[in-house]
Design a protein around this motif. Sequence first.
Motif, PDB file in Angstrom:
ATOM      1  N   ARG A 266       0.858  -1.195   0.000  1.00 46.73           N
ATOM      2  CA  ARG A 266       0.000   0.000   0.000  1.00 46.73           C
ATOM      3  C   ARG A 266       0.894   1.244   0.000  1.00 46.73           C
ATOM      4  O   ARG A 266       2.112   1.145   0.234  1.00 46.73           O
ATOM      5  N   THR A 268       1.282   3.367   2.200  1.00 48.32           N
ATOM      6  CA  THR A 268       1.898   3.514   3.526  1.00 48.32           C
ATOM      7  C   THR A 268       3.155   2.671   3.677  1.00 48.32           C
ATOM      8  O   THR A 268       3.901   2.833   4.644  1.00 48.32           O
ATOM      9  N   ASP A 270       2.838  -0.595   3.972  1.00 47.64           N
ATOM     10  CA  ASP A 270       2.364  -1.864   4.530  1.00 47.64           C
ATOM     11  C   ASP A 270       2.219  -2.901   3.415  1.00 47.64           C
ATOM     12  O   ASP A 270       1.792  -2.585   2.297  1.00 47.64           O
ATOM     13  N   VAL A 298      -8.508  -1.906  -3.002  1.00 46.10           N
ATOM     14  CA  VAL A 298      -7.817  -0.823  -2.307  1.00 46.10           C
ATOM     15  C   VAL A 298      -8.103   0.531  -2.947  1.00 46.10           C
ATOM     16  O   VAL A 298      -7.949   1.578  -2.295  1.00 46.10           O
ATOM     17  N   ASP A 301     -11.812   1.300  -1.440  1.00 48.59           N
ATOM     18  CA  ASP A 301     -11.890   1.677  -0.026  1.00 48.59           C
ATOM     19  C   ASP A 301     -10.976   2.848   0.326  1.00 48.59           C
ATOM     20  O   ASP A 301     -10.909   3.283   1.476  1.00 48.59           O
ATOM     21  N   GLY A 302     -10.250   3.359  -0.687  1.00 48.54           N
ATOM     22  CA  GLY A 302      -9.431   4.555  -0.478  1.00 48.54           C
ATOM     23  C   GLY A 302      -8.064   4.299   0.112  1.00 48.54           C
ATOM     24  O   GLY A 302      -7.301   5.246   0.324  1.00 48.54           O
ATOM     25  N   SER A 303      -7.711   3.040   0.373  1.00 48.74           N
ATOM     26  CA  SER A 303      -6.410   2.749   0.974  1.00 48.74           C
ATOM     27  C   SER A 303      -5.324   2.537  -0.069  1.00 48.74           C
ATOM     28  O   SER A 303      -4.157   2.353   0.281  1.00 48.74           O
ATOM     29  N   GLY A 304      -5.681   2.567  -1.356  1.00 50.03           N
ATOM     30  CA  GLY A 304      -4.728   2.320  -2.427  1.00 50.03           C
ATOM     31  C   GLY A 304      -4.063   3.595  -2.899  1.00 50.03           C
ATOM     32  O   GLY A 304      -4.172   4.637  -2.242  1.00 50.03           O
TER      33      GLY A 304
END
Length: 560
Positions: A266, A268, A270, A298, A301-304
Amino acid sequence: MISINKVINTDVVVVGGGIAGLCAAIAAAENGAKTLVLEKANSKRSGSGATGNDHFLCYYPAKHGNDISVILQELLDSLVGLCHDPKLSLVFLNRTLEVVQKWEQWGINMKPFGDDYEFMGHAYPGRPRIWLKYDGHNQKELLTRQAIKAGAQILNYHPAVDLIRDEAGIAGVLALDTSSLEPSFTLIKASRVILSTGTANRLYPAAGSPGWPFNTAFCPACTGAAQAQAWRIGATMVNMEFPNRHAGPKFFARAGKSTWIGLYRRPTGDLLGPFVDKATREVGDITCDVWNSAYTDVLMDGSGPAYIDCSQTSREDLEFMREGMISEGLTGLLNYMDEKEIDPARHAVEFMQYEPHIIGRGLQIDEHAETSIPGLYAAGDMVGNFRGDIAGAAVYGWIAGEHAATHNQRDIAADMEQSPWVQERVAFYSQFMERDHGAHWKEANLALQQIMNDYAAAGPHRVRSASLLKAGLKYLADLRTYAEKELFATNAHLLMRTIEIFDLMDNACILMHSALERKESRGMHQRVDFPFTNPLLANKFLMVRQENGHVITEWRQRWH
């Protein structure tokens, strides 16, 4: 009316000169059958294996041990195992090493790292590795050479457009000669036909570039011809409700994700998956084989976004990865990265999930590769109850060729070209050349993609329902009516593209009828009106065929 310029009599005709088709042709010719290959392009550079591959699924007792059931389970749990009949999978595994050794004899480098076979990629830590790493950059040229050496004749620029059936079974093939601007037909009489036309692409909008349908990870000229042509004469299809979605570099649609040696992360930093914290050539990050929808999830859900990170990969493994990309046929991607000074050791590369396509779904075959129509065989990516990608195409192509060569020969009607079916199909295709104006094939293709995307969408985050599918079937019928009345072509190449659209429409029809019948959610098939996965259907396959204009669906158990 476009004329039938040639009528050819042969024992076995192979439709498609890809990996499956060439292996089938070699096997049939070596077993004494007069064999003819019909290829849409040129067999030296055609199909999804056109420029190479680097993984070949294989059972090798010297490394895997003598218990084949362990490797069978690994295959069924792999990214290609969803729609397998285990009986066919076991037949396949028992023949893989034999075909690998044949390829090696013919000049394809199956041992690029030394004196023994090496297995790597698409693997879990601590589990058997079943994908043989090889160098297939020259595979099509060498297989073409071997087919000719075996005695097979290859007709390039002759796509099959229809199968011919009589009361006893398969009777031949109608092909379009596109070798010049002025089209003509070639009719081949044969009581044994092997279909090997590959995947069905261009059904859905290209994920990386909607409106530009040829930016696909697989061969854009593979348009489900085998499914469509067999459907029109009543063959049984299976598992067509489950499209597949591959993944790879964003916007630059190229398959071969297992050739990359890195970790999926990701923004971040992670890790995306739990399988490895350091990627090596033997065991890379298998996350996206397991979590197929990761790159889409991802983003939703906005984490990508999700990236592949090769910064911790050793310099030796990075060089190994580059050589692997050449073997896999990713030279266009490598050239682009070199031109733009993209260095995987320093630059993370975003990955994406590509559009749905049909692979490992389609014609139902038995362990001899024969379909429900006597004398009609199938091998490769358009088989619906087995998938093994390159290895599956090669092995079942070989099996199909063997059995077709020894199938009982029978006489075909001397005046087959005058039969009502052949005359009807010739007239149908001729009408597009007889118009002096009309709509272009690409308009119909884009309209079909819009219908599929809105009314028969494949997951993730997209659902189907009875009302959507029924509306889609209505709009599909409308599109077919308009296309038949309005499409036109000015030369043989454009006529071929026009014919592809009707094959794609047939695939869309089969898919929607199958999706209507499967009243559950499973894999890429998500029904909002049946949101659960029904355990009673876990080991059942959905068969569909056309009979007297009616669509017939039936369920059966997996063949164990």
